[in-house]
Write a protein that holds these residues in place. Structure first.
Motif, PDB file in Angstrom:
ATOM      1  N   GLU A 152      34.187 -12.011  -5.812  1.00  0.00           N
ATOM      2  CA  GLU A 152      35.332 -12.244  -6.703  1.00  0.00           C
ATOM      3  C   GLU A 152      35.560 -13.736  -6.916  1.00  0.00           C
ATOM      4  O   GLU A 152      35.848 -14.179  -8.032  1.00  0.00           O
ATOM      5  N   GLU A 174      33.040 -15.045  -9.440  1.00  0.00           N
ATOM      6  CA  GLU A 174      33.390 -14.663 -10.809  1.00  0.00           C
ATOM      7  C   GLU A 174      34.513 -15.535 -11.350  1.00  0.00           C
ATOM      8  O   GLU A 174      34.442 -16.031 -12.495  1.00  0.00           O
ATOM      9  N   PHE A 213      26.688 -17.622 -18.866  1.00  0.00           N
ATOM     10  CA  PHE A 213      26.907 -16.697 -17.761  1.00  0.00           C
ATOM     11  C   PHE A 213      25.758 -16.876 -16.778  1.00  0.00           C
ATOM     12  O   PHE A 213      24.813 -17.630 -17.042  1.00  0.00           O
ATOM     13  N   PHE A 268      24.722  -9.170  -9.647  1.00  0.00           N
ATOM     14  CA  PHE A 268      25.421  -9.512 -10.892  1.00  0.00           C
ATOM     15  C   PHE A 268      24.386  -9.578 -12.012  1.00  0.00           C
ATOM     16  O   PHE A 268      23.948 -10.658 -12.416  1.00  0.00           O
ATOM     17  N   GLY A 283      26.962  -4.528 -11.263  1.00  0.00           N
ATOM     18  CA  GLY A 283      27.795  -5.650 -11.665  1.00  0.00           C
ATOM     19  C   GLY A 283      27.262  -6.344 -12.900  1.00  0.00           C
ATOM     20  O   GLY A 283      26.049  -6.440 -13.107  1.00  0.00           O
ATOM     21  N   LEU A 288      27.828 -13.027 -13.752  1.00  0.00           N
ATOM     22  CA  LEU A 288      28.995 -13.853 -13.486  1.00  0.00           C
ATOM     23  C   LEU A 288      29.455 -14.524 -14.771  1.00  0.00           C
ATOM     24  O   LEU A 288      28.668 -15.114 -15.501  1.00  0.00           O
ATOM     25  N   GLY A 289      30.735 -14.421 -15.032  1.00  0.00           N
ATOM     26  CA  GLY A 289      31.303 -14.938 -16.269  1.00  0.00           C
ATOM     27  C   GLY A 289      31.596 -13.862 -17.277  1.00  0.00           C
ATOM     28  O   GLY A 289      32.286 -14.115 -18.266  1.00  0.00           O
ATOM     29  N   GLY A 349      32.677 -10.699 -16.112  1.00  0.00           N
ATOM     30  CA  GLY A 349      33.373  -9.662 -15.363  1.00  0.00           C
ATOM     31  C   GLY A 349      34.556  -9.068 -16.097  1.00  0.00           C
ATOM     32  O   GLY A 349      34.944  -7.926 -15.828  1.00  0.00           O
ATOM     33  N   GLU A 350      35.139  -9.818 -17.039  1.00  0.00           N
ATOM     34  CA  GLU A 350      36.285  -9.298 -17.799  1.00  0.00           C
ATOM     35  C   GLU A 350      35.890  -8.111 -18.665  1.00  0.00           C
ATOM     36  O   GLU A 350      36.756  -7.336 -19.089  1.00  0.00           O
ATOM     37  N   PRO A 375      35.271  -4.402 -10.177  1.00  0.00           N
ATOM     38  CA  PRO A 375      34.300  -5.342  -9.609  1.00  0.00           C
ATOM     39  C   PRO A 375      33.051  -4.611  -9.126  1.00  0.00           C
ATOM     40  O   PRO A 375      33.075  -3.400  -8.881  1.00  0.00           O
TER      41      PRO A 375
END
Length: 389
Positions: free
Chosen positions: A198, A201, A237, A258, A279, A282-283, A285-286, A292
């Protein structure tokens, strides 16, 4: 030779050869004007003073050889002026060449320093893990890119992070440095691996927002400075694999992916891929609808090595456009020699086979990272399997 430069030898030998050939030819066939080539050759391989000395010798040789002929066969002033001007221009060209080389060496030192800062050297057996890594930049001159890796030991076990930032250039390096800085802090302090994920991210999102704010008002100028196909910094990302070696269970690893290719477990009993992760990179995640990414605990046999690679390996193609078959190739190598599962041997094998498969033409930065728990137990398993084979 014995610590001294002998770059002056080739132009000097060529100068003597031209003089000797000119001396032994007829008056109608003169090659004395070829002396003008000698300072140019010296400029390419000698220093400034060496080039200047060779240029002076070329002028003196021209005067002596040309004066030895009867008047009707002498080349005269036009060729003399040509040799003089050629020597002056060669000396100036040599000075420009050396200045460019010094600038290139300085940039190379800066790139090496940046790489050591982002990809810090890891001590042997760091965090109780045997490890090996190799990084190859697709741009040979750049020497640094968006791939990153690190090992962080801590009170909650040892954590490993391997990843690849989208795009190239200094923007990708900056994003990788930001993620590694967060990993080194969170990987040490946080007890839960999910919390570390978390934090990574959140760090990537903060980095994107900051670069987006810095990019306001640049408009077309910013677009013109980026290489074709390179995304804006605010849209970057990173794919990554976060691995935890828990202290309370030495026969397992915790893995969060990720958007990264599942790592391989390589050991005396063969090669097996880890389960694919759920997953997003990264970047991004929204955009996740299921929350998560999950933490997968995978059994780890003694002597097994965890092999993690980036896109440079998985996307390497041969002349026919075929991707490099990493898992199959490693499985054959381990079946032939169990020592291939050792981290250093495994990394060297994957590096060499990847370069051979793509003919040395890497389309992306390439990282090969191998890690396994240290200790005598794994070595005993490897040795026993070797004896049985």
């Amino acid at each position: 030779m014995r610590g001294r430069s002998v770059a002056w030898v080739p132009p000097l030998v060529l100068l003597l050869a031209i003089a000797a050939v000119d001396w032994n030819t007829t008056g109608e066939f003169r090659i004395i004007s070829w002396i003008v080539l000698v300072p140019g050759i010296a400029a390419a391989i000698c220093g400034v003073w060496g080039t200047a000395v060779i240029s002076v010798l070329a002028v003196l040789t021209y005067v002596m050889v040309d004066s030895a002929w009867p008047g009707e066969y002498q080349a005269g002033w036009p060729d003399f002026v040509l040799v003089v001007i050629g020597g002056i221009l060669a000396t100036l060209a040599c000075a420009v060449r050396l200045r460019g080389e010094r600038r290139m060496l300085h940039m190379r030192d800066v790139a090496d320093t940046t790489r050591r800062t982002v990809l810090r050297p890891l001590p042997p057996h760091w965090g109780g893990l045997d490890h090996a890594a190799v990084y190859l930049a697709s741009d040979v001159e750049a020497r640094v890119g968006g791939d990153f890796y690190d090992i962080q030991p801590g009170p909650h076990g040892t954590r490993v992070l391997v990843g690849d930032v989208q795009g190239k250039g200094l923007g990708a390096v900056e994003a990788a440095a930001a993620l590694l800085g967060t990993f080194r802090e969170a990987g040490y302090h946080e007890a839960d691996l999910g919390t570390v994920a978390e934090r990574l991210e959140i760090r990537m999102l903060r980095h994107r927002r900051r670069t987006a704010a810095l990019g306001l008002g640049q408009g077309a100028a910013a677009l013109s400075e980026r290489a074709p196909g390179t995304p804006p910094d605010s849209d970057r990302f990173a794919t990554a694999a976060l691995v935890g070696f828990p202290d309370d269970d030495p026969c397992a690893v915790d893995v969060i992916l990720f958007g990264h290719e599942p790592p391989l477990l390589v050991g005396p009993y063969g090669v097996r891929p880890l389960p694919p992760g759920d997953g997003l990179p990264l970047g991004l995640g929204e955009l996740a609808v299921d929350g998560p990414p999950s933490v997968h605990r995978v059994p780890l046999a003694p002597g097994e090595t965890l092999l993690l690679t980036t896109d440079g390996v998985t996307e390497a193609r041969d002349a026919q456009g075929e991707f490099y078959p990493l898992a199959d190739d490693v499985a054959r190598a381990v079946a032939a020699d169990l020592r291939t599962a050792e981290p250093r041997r495994l990394v060297a094998f994957v590096r060499d086979r990847t370069l051979r498969h793509c003919g040395g033409r890497l389309v992306d930065d390439t990282t090969v990272f191998a890690v396994r728990r240290g200790g005598e137990q794994g070595e005993r398993v490897v040795r026993s399997g070797r004896l049985q084979s």
